[in-house]
Every structure is written in structure tokens, then in C-alpha cells.
Design a protein around this motif. Structure first.
Motif, PDB file in Angstrom:
ATOM      1  N   UNK A  79      -7.715  13.007  -2.450  1.00 51.52           N
ATOM      2  CA  UNK A  79      -7.037  11.719  -2.655  1.00 51.52           C
ATOM      3  C   UNK A  79      -6.026  11.459  -1.545  1.00 51.52           C
ATOM      4  N   UNK A  80      -5.268  12.495  -1.182  1.00 50.54           N
ATOM      5  CA  UNK A  80      -4.280  12.342  -0.109  1.00 50.54           C
ATOM      6  C   UNK A  80      -4.950  11.976   1.208  1.00 50.54           C
ATOM      7  N   UNK A  81      -6.088  12.581   1.494  1.00 52.00           N
ATOM      8  CA  UNK A  81      -6.802  12.275   2.735  1.00 52.00           C
ATOM      9  C   UNK A  81      -7.324  10.843   2.708  1.00 52.00           C
ATOM     10  N   UNK A  82      -7.873  10.407   1.552  1.00 54.11           N
ATOM     11  CA  UNK A  82      -8.371   9.026   1.442  1.00 54.11           C
ATOM     12  C   UNK A  82      -7.251   8.032   1.687  1.00 54.11           C
ATOM     13  N   UNK A  83      -6.109   8.267   1.072  1.00 57.63           N
ATOM     14  CA  UNK A  83      -4.964   7.385   1.294  1.00 57.63           C
ATOM     15  C   UNK A  83      -4.513   7.426   2.762  1.00 57.63           C
ATOM     16  N   UNK A  84      -4.513   8.604   3.363  1.00 58.06           N
ATOM     17  CA  UNK A  84      -4.074   8.728   4.751  1.00 58.06           C
ATOM     18  C   UNK A  84      -4.996   7.961   5.690  1.00 58.06           C
ATOM     19  N   UNK A  85      -6.304   8.051   5.450  1.00 60.77           N
ATOM     20  CA  UNK A  85      -7.256   7.313   6.277  1.00 60.77           C
ATOM     21  C   UNK A  85      -7.026   5.813   6.126  1.00 60.77           C
ATOM     22  N   UNK A  86      -6.756   5.361   4.899  1.00 60.66           N
ATOM     23  CA  UNK A  86      -6.503   3.936   4.675  1.00 60.66           C
ATOM     24  C   UNK A  86      -5.256   3.471   5.425  1.00 60.66           C
ATOM     25  N   UNK A  87      -4.227   4.322   5.485  1.00 60.29           N
ATOM     26  CA  UNK A  87      -3.024   3.971   6.248  1.00 60.29           C
ATOM     27  C   UNK A  87      -3.354   3.852   7.726  1.00 60.29           C
ATOM     28  N   UNK A 132       0.836  -1.205   0.000  1.00 59.46           N
ATOM     29  CA  UNK A 132       0.000   0.000   0.000  1.00 59.46           C
ATOM     30  C   UNK A 132       0.868   1.253   0.000  1.00 59.46           C
ATOM     31  N   UNK A 133       1.959   1.248   0.773  1.00 62.00           N
ATOM     32  CA  UNK A 133       2.910   2.358   0.697  1.00 62.00           C
ATOM     33  C   UNK A 133       3.386   2.546  -0.744  1.00 62.00           C
ATOM     34  N   UNK A 134       3.722   1.452  -1.398  1.00 66.25           N
ATOM     35  CA  UNK A 134       4.204   1.531  -2.772  1.00 66.25           C
ATOM     36  C   UNK A 134       3.119   2.030  -3.721  1.00 66.25           C
ATOM     37  N   UNK A 184       8.712 -10.402  -2.706  1.00 63.42           N
ATOM     38  CA  UNK A 184       7.391  -9.839  -2.999  1.00 63.42           C
ATOM     39  C   UNK A 184       7.344  -8.343  -2.707  1.00 63.42           C
ATOM     40  N   UNK A 185       8.069  -7.904  -1.680  1.00 64.91           N
ATOM     41  CA  UNK A 185       8.131  -6.475  -1.379  1.00 64.91           C
ATOM     42  C   UNK A 185       8.917  -5.730  -2.449  1.00 64.91           C
ATOM     43  N   UNK A 186      10.002  -6.321  -2.926  1.00 62.84           N
ATOM     44  CA  UNK A 186      10.851  -5.642  -3.897  1.00 62.84           C
ATOM     45  C   UNK A 186      10.420  -5.805  -5.340  1.00 62.84           C
ATOM     46  N   UNK A 187       9.402  -6.611  -5.585  1.00 65.00           N
ATOM     47  CA  UNK A 187       9.006  -6.910  -6.962  1.00 65.00           C
ATOM     48  C   UNK A 187       8.611  -5.664  -7.745  1.00 65.00           C
ATOM     49  N   UNK A 188       7.673  -4.875  -7.230  1.00 70.60           N
ATOM     50  CA  UNK A 188       7.183  -3.710  -7.976  1.00 70.60           C
ATOM     51  C   UNK A 188       8.261  -2.656  -8.193  1.00 70.60           C
ATOM     52  N   UNK A 243       6.373   8.581   0.842  1.00 70.11           N
ATOM     53  CA  UNK A 243       6.424   7.126   0.784  1.00 70.11           C
ATOM     54  C   UNK A 243       7.469   6.635  -0.214  1.00 70.11           C
ATOM     55  N   UNK A 244       8.341   7.531  -0.664  1.00 68.86           N
ATOM     56  CA  UNK A 244       9.371   7.131  -1.627  1.00 68.86           C
ATOM     57  C   UNK A 244      10.298   6.066  -1.049  1.00 68.86           C
TER      58      UNK A 244
END
Length: 680
Positions: free
Chosen positions: A580-588, A202-204, A410-414, A227-228
Motif C-alpha cells: 500500500x505504501x509503495x502504491x501511494x508513493x508511486x501515485x505521489x 492526496x497527501x491528506x 477546501x484544503x482545510x476542510x477535511x 504526511x501529517x
């Protein structure tokens, strides 16, 4: 409507401290090749309190001409300030004609009330994070109207959605999840190791959402940069690592621009944020070359009000001011170039950065693995544990390591796929391309065999064999153990989706609409798969994963507003980016709560009424039954109403219950603290 919503939601975003009621310089570039004026420093600020513009300039004139100065301020595509003054009226005529020497000049210009600047610059401009505004100084020769110099400076108010505190917080959460997941992962059916993958992926997702060829608002791009690090893009303004990569590329055929510690915002394509206009059109327009308004200047001695504000980020004798026009080769285009250069990593250095970071992570992982093996060896050598237990621990250790190697892949794949494919398109350094091929092969060697063995075992025997075979479960469980056995294959569409995303992001640079459409189709398919297949062991697992999929779908669909050809105005785009930033922040935040629950937080309120023992069918099997190779305890657990295998969970509090497997490779479960079993 969107602007009002943004005002409500923006306080929820991480922002840094700022000065009140002031806009100041954050970058400087030439908007045409320097001919008459060479700039070393150009600071501009607008003071809301007294409605004035202050400039401080350190420059060198190379032409003896008399000029007037046009000052233009653009805020979110609007031009509240566009005024021209005669330099002969400034500094007692010292700048008329321009002396052919280096000179310093500073002045405060109070703006006439009839211009209505204070009314046209909204108060939100001084508070909104990552303001999109710039000031432009154009020197026009008196009499001919010919443009002799053009300098532009982006403006900032000091507020930003990008700050180190967010990076440390998200990284700390990932580290906490890793440590607890490592402890719980000796039970292949525990939930938290899978939540670690959910968190990193999700961070990625957030990071890669700002790598498309779109006209992102500066606010959202800054948010995504937090999240870079999850992509392996660790950075510093004066990084020795980047300098070493620059040297390596120079020795191996590299020809693209190197990394820089300067702000990348000055090199961004002028048609997109934070510029929101074609600056060349403004420079050459008749309106710019005419005297739009004669601005009275105080007769007071020249002063620089910038000196009164210690919080300003002034540009101190820039070594080289870049020239940026429509025809410049150094313009940063939307997508990966702007994203990585915003964190002081050159476009051609991106892959080598994540490659070196990946090597460091692998080295750390190998060191920890060697340390654990040394402890196991010492435990057996010095009889710290009994002989049967020592043998079981040693036999269980290789599957444990292979499972974590799979999780690491799996973490490094993307990140590896995105930046490897991007490196191929750059055709910059043959050594970087070679390393990208090797990295892809290494990732494939860790993931594809597990995929093949899992699919073969399920087809040759049955999906239930994936769980009854404890050796296979302990080794390859990260792929499928979170799903109910009828949906063991659900990892396949997720891997395919990751591959498609990498190809779209890396190979689709310059085609923003196509990128959004393809990614929208991918996210829609993933949401549909969650709803139709219900792959998880429990209803809660299905709801949680479907929620994350819907968040990705909604945010991806909203990015259609960022496509240049759609032509959404700057202010609505900023409002959409904030949402969009707020939606992502709530999901985190939701992810964080879920992680803490599975880490054992739920036991704080469940401890008092928890049964003293688990049902007898969930405890263990008779030793003789295991020796005869009959069904394992996993097979004997009660079956959930709609699943092929029972829900289970790992609890970190030890008691007298133990879970054992018929395979020695999984027998570590009976000798650790993961001894009580609860429903997932």
C-alpha cells in the motif's frame, strides 16, 4: 508470496540508516504494577554476529527476594527466544537475593546453539523498516513461581519509513506548486491551481488512511506520519506549542492525558502492532513461569556491549516508566490516538494543534494579500502602470483573493472536520470545543456560499453561464472550472464524500470493519462517478483523476487485512502495508510529474514546433463587441467534440496573444504574462 513481494518493494520506501545485525531497545514499560523492582533504565540488544543477548539495567529493588529472570523476545508474533536464567549465577551472586538498593547490572548472554535462535530470527528482521519486536523481562520468585516484576521493551533495528527528508520533499513540492499556481491562477481556467488541491487532498488521504481503528503494521503507520503536516499536525518532541495547549486545556476543564516527548509505542494496545499479542497472557502463563532452558553464562567480568555501539538509541534514566496492562487507562487505542501520539501530540491536543497552525496560515495569507494590495496601490499612486491598467488590476484583485480564500478553505476542510468531530467526542475542554465550532463555521462560510451561488446561477440560466460570467468564474472557479460545463456539479459528490470520511474517521473510532466498509463504498462510488460522468475537459484529465480515485479505492480495500477481527498474521500484514505504501508513493510521483508538466516543463520539448500564434478565434474579441456586452472570447472559442466548452491551458511564456474577458473583474488577463492559450 506477500513476504517476497515486500522484500522487493521495501527498498523503494524511504528509510533511515541503521546498524547492521543488531536489535536494540526503543521504549520501556512495566507490564504489571511495579512491586519488587523499580526501573530507571532497561536496555536490551540482540547481536546477530555472535548470537548473544546483552542487557543493561539501572533499577532499584524494594523487596529482598531471590528471583530467576525470564527473557522473552517476540518478533512479528513469533517467540524465537524464551529462556530463563537464575540471577544467583550472575555478577558473582550480587543479585541473589535482590539488594534493596539502587544497582546497575549488565551482562552478555551467549545463546546456546541448541536453541536455534539465529535460525529462527530471519535476516530481514535486521533490515525491515519499523521492526515489530519486543523483549520482556519477568522476575519470578524462586520457590513460589510468583511474578515479582515484569518489564517490556520494544526493539528496533534503526530502519524506518518515517524520516524528515520525506516531509521536506513533499512539503517543498507543495510550496512549489503553490507559488506557480498563484501566478497562473489569474487565468481562472489554468490547470495548476486545481492540481494544488489534488496534491494536498492526496497527501491528506495518505495521512487519514492511518487514522482508522485498524491493526496497522508499524511500517505503514510510520509511512503515513510523513504526511501529517498536510493535516496541520506540525510537531516536535519538546514543543512549546503543545505545552501551551496542555496548560490551556487544564484551565478550561481538560482532563485527558497531556502531550509527551516520550515514544508512544510503549503505550500502544498490546493486541496490535508492534506487540501482536496479549502480553498479560504471556506473563501469567505456566510456560513463562517455568524454567524453559538453562542458559550458561560466561564467567568473564560483567560488561555492557552496548557501549561499543555509539549508534544505539539508549534510554537514559527515564523519569517515569509507564505501567501498561489490559486494565490500564493510558493504553493508546488504534486510530487517531495512536497516530497523533506517535508525533508527540496528545489526543486531546490534536484539534487545537491544527487550529493554531490554521491561524498561522491565515495570518500569513492576510499578510501576503495586504502586501500585494500595497503594491497595487503604489503602482497607481506613482504611475508605474497606465490608468486603465491600474483600474483593471484593482477591480480584478478582490475576485482573485476570494478565489484563493476558497482554495484555502477546501484544503482545510477535511482536517477541520475530522478533528472538530473528534474533539466533540472527547468532551475534554470547553474552549477547544468552542474553537472547533468557530472553525467549522468559518470553513462553511467560505465554501457554502460559493456552492449555493454556483448552483443557482447554473439552474437559473444555464451551465454555460458559469463560464461566460467572468466575475463568477474568477471568484468561484476553484469549485468547477476544471470540469466541462455539463458536469459543473461534480464538486458536490466530492464535498459529500469528504464529509462522510470525516464522520467515519472521527465518530467511528473503535469500529474498524465498519469504517473500512463505509470508506470502501465511498471510494467505489467516486470511481464509478469518474468513469460514468467523465467530468473533465480533456481525456487526459479524466484519466489522471480516475487513476487517483482507483489508487484510493485499491488501498482502502487492501486495509481490510488490517481489521483485528480478520486475524491476518503479522508478517502478511506488514507485506500488505508495504505494498500500500509503495502504491501511494508511486501515485505521489505521478502527481509530481503532472504538476511539473503543467508548470511549464512540457514547453522544453514543445518550444521548437509551437505555432507562432494561436488560432484567431482564441485571441481576443473586438473592444466594441465587449462594450456592447456580446459574447466573450471564452464563448467564441472552438468547442471540443465531446464537451460544452473548449479545452484551454495556461502557458507562462509571454507573447503577443492575449485573452480578455468582457468583465472588468477578469481584465487582468490581458495585462499579465499568461498570454498564450494552448489546449488542455
Amino acid at each position: 508470496m506477500l513476504a517476497r513481494l515486500a522484500l522487493v518493494l521495501l527498498p523503494l520506501l524511504p528509510i533511515s540508516a541503521a546498524s547492521d545485525g543488531v536489535l536494540f531497545t526503543s521504549s520501556v514499560t512495566y507490564c504489571q504494577p511495579p512491586d519488587t523492582l523499580l526501573i530507571q533504565q532497561f536496555d536490551v540488544s540482540y547481536m546477530q554476529q555472535n548470537n548473544s543477548i546483552t542487557f543493561d539495567i539501572v533499577a532499584q529493588s524494594v523487596s529482598n527476594v531471590s528471583v530467576s529472570a525470564n527473557i522473552l523476545v517476540n518478533v512479528y508474533g513469533l517467540t524465537p527466544v524464551n529462556t530463563t536464567v537464575d540471577l544467583c549465577d550472575l555478577l558473582g551472586g550480587a543479585l541473589c537475593p535482590l539488594p534493596q538498593v539502587s544497582f546497575n547490572g549488565s551482562q552478555s548472554l551467549p545463546l546456546p546453539a541448541e536453541l536455534g535462535v539465529s535460525n529462527r530470527v530471519p535476516a530481514i528482521a535486521f533490515r525491515i523498516p519499523d521492526l515489530e519486536a519486543y523483549a520482556q523481562l519477568t522476575l519470578i520468585e524462586v520457590g513460589t513461581g510468583e511474578v515479582k516484576a515484569c518489564v517490556q521493551a520494544t526493539l528496533s533495528n534503526g530502519w524506518s519509513t518515517h524520516q524528515p527528508g520525506v516531509e521536506w520533499a513533499t512539503g517543498g513540492l507543495a510550496l512549489f506548486t503553490l507559488l506557480v499556481a498563484a501566478w497562473q491562477s489569474i487565468n481562472p481556467l489554468s490547470v495548476l491551481p486545481h492540481r494544488l488541491l489534488h496534491l494536498m487532498h492526496f497527501y491528506q488521504t495518505i495521512a487519514t488512511s492511518a487514522m482508522l481503528s485498524l491493526n496497522y503494521p508499524l511500517l505503514y503507520r510510520a509511512f503515513a506520519v510523513n504526511f501529517a503536516w498536510a493535516m496541520g499536525l506540525f510537531f516536535a518532541p519538546h514543543s512549546r506549542l503543545q505545552h501551551s495547549i496542555d496548560n490551556m486545556r487544564a484551565l478550561t476543564g481538560g482532563h485527558l492525558a497531556n502531550s509527551s516527548s516520550d515514544a508512544a509505542v510503549g503505550l500502544i494496545n498490546r493486541k496490535i502492532s508492534p506487540w501482536n499479542t496479549n502480553i498479560q497472557t504471556l506473563v501469567s502463563s505456566p510456560m513463562t513461569q517455568s524454567l524453559l532452558a538453562e542458559t550458561p553464562v560466561n564467567d568473564a567480568p560483567p560488561t555492557s556491549l552496548l557501549l561499543a555501539f555509539g549508534a544505539f538509541q539508549q534510554l537514559n534514566a527515564v523519569a517515569e516508566v509507564q505501567t501498561v496492562t489490559n486494565d490500564s487507562s493510558n493504553v493508546l487505542q488504534a486510530g487517531i490516538p495512536i497516530y497523533v501520539n506517535s508525533i508527540h501530540i496528545a489526543t486531546a491536543n490534536a484539534f487545537m494543534t491544527i487550529f493554531i497552525v490554521g491561524l498561522i496560515v491565515v495570518a500569513i495569507a492576510l499578510g501576503i494579500a495586504a502586501l500585494l494590495y500595497g503594491l497595487l496601490y503604489a503602482a497607481g499612486r506613482f504611475s508605474w502602470v497606465k490608468q486603465p491598467t491600474d483600474h483593471q488590476l484593482r477591480s480584478s484583485y478582490p475576485p482573485f483573493l476570494r478565489a484563493w480564500a476558497l482554495r484555502l478553505a477546501l484544503v482545510g476542510l477535511l482536517p477541520v472536520m475530522i478533528f472538530a468531530f473528534n474533539q466533540w467526542s472527547l468532551k475534554d475542554s470547553w474552549l477547544s470545543i468552542l474553537f472547533s465550532v468557530l472553525a467549522l463555521l468559518a470553513i462553511a462560510a467560505l465554501i457554502l456560499p460559493s456552492v449555493f451561488l454556483t448552483m443557482r446561477l447554473a439552474r437559473r440560466e444555464s451551465p454555460n453561464a458559469l463560464e461566460s460570467d467572468a466575475q463568477h468564474l474568477a471568484t468561484h472557479g476553484p469549485l468547477y472550472a476544471q470540469y466541462r460545463m455539463q458536469r459543473y456539479y461534480f464538486f458536490l459528490p466530492l464535498l459529500v464524500a469528504a464529509f462522510v470520511k470525516a464522520v467515519v474517521i472521527a465518530a467511528g473510532q473503535g469500529h474498524g470493519m465498519s469504517q473500512v466498509v463505509v470508506l470502501l463504498i465511498v471510494e467505489l462510488a467516486i470511481v464509478a462517478a469518474h468513469i460514468l460522468l467523465k467530468p473533465y475537459d480533456t481525456r487526459g484529465g479524466d484519466v489522471f483523476s480516475t487513476y487517483l480515485a482507483i489508487v484510493r479505492l485499491v488501498c482502502t480495500g487492501s486495509m481490510i487485512a488490517f481489521v483485528e477481527s480478520v486475524g491476518v498474521a503479522a508478517i502478511p500484514r506488514v507485506a500488505i502495508g508495504a505494498v500500500i505504501a509503495v502504491i501511494f508513493s508511486v501515485a505521489v510521483i505521478v502527481l509530481t510529474i503532472n504538476i511539473f508538466i503543467h508548470a511549464g516543463l512540457n514547453r522544453l520539448w514543445r518550444r521548437g514546433n509551437r505555432p507562432s500564434r494561436a488560432p484567431s478565434t482564441l485571441v481576443s474579441a473586438d473592444a466594441s463587441t465587449l462594450e456592447k456586452g456580446e459574447s466573450s472570447p471564452i464563448d467564441s472559442r472552438p468547442v471540443h467534440a465531446s464537451h460544452s466548452r473548449p479545452p484551454s491551458n495556461y502557458s507562462a511564456t509571454p507573447d503577443n496573444n492575449s485573452v480578455t474577458h468582457h468583465s472588468a473583474s477578469a481584465s487582468i488577463l490581458s495585462h499579465t504574462a499568461l498570454n498564450d492559450t494552448t489546449h488542455r
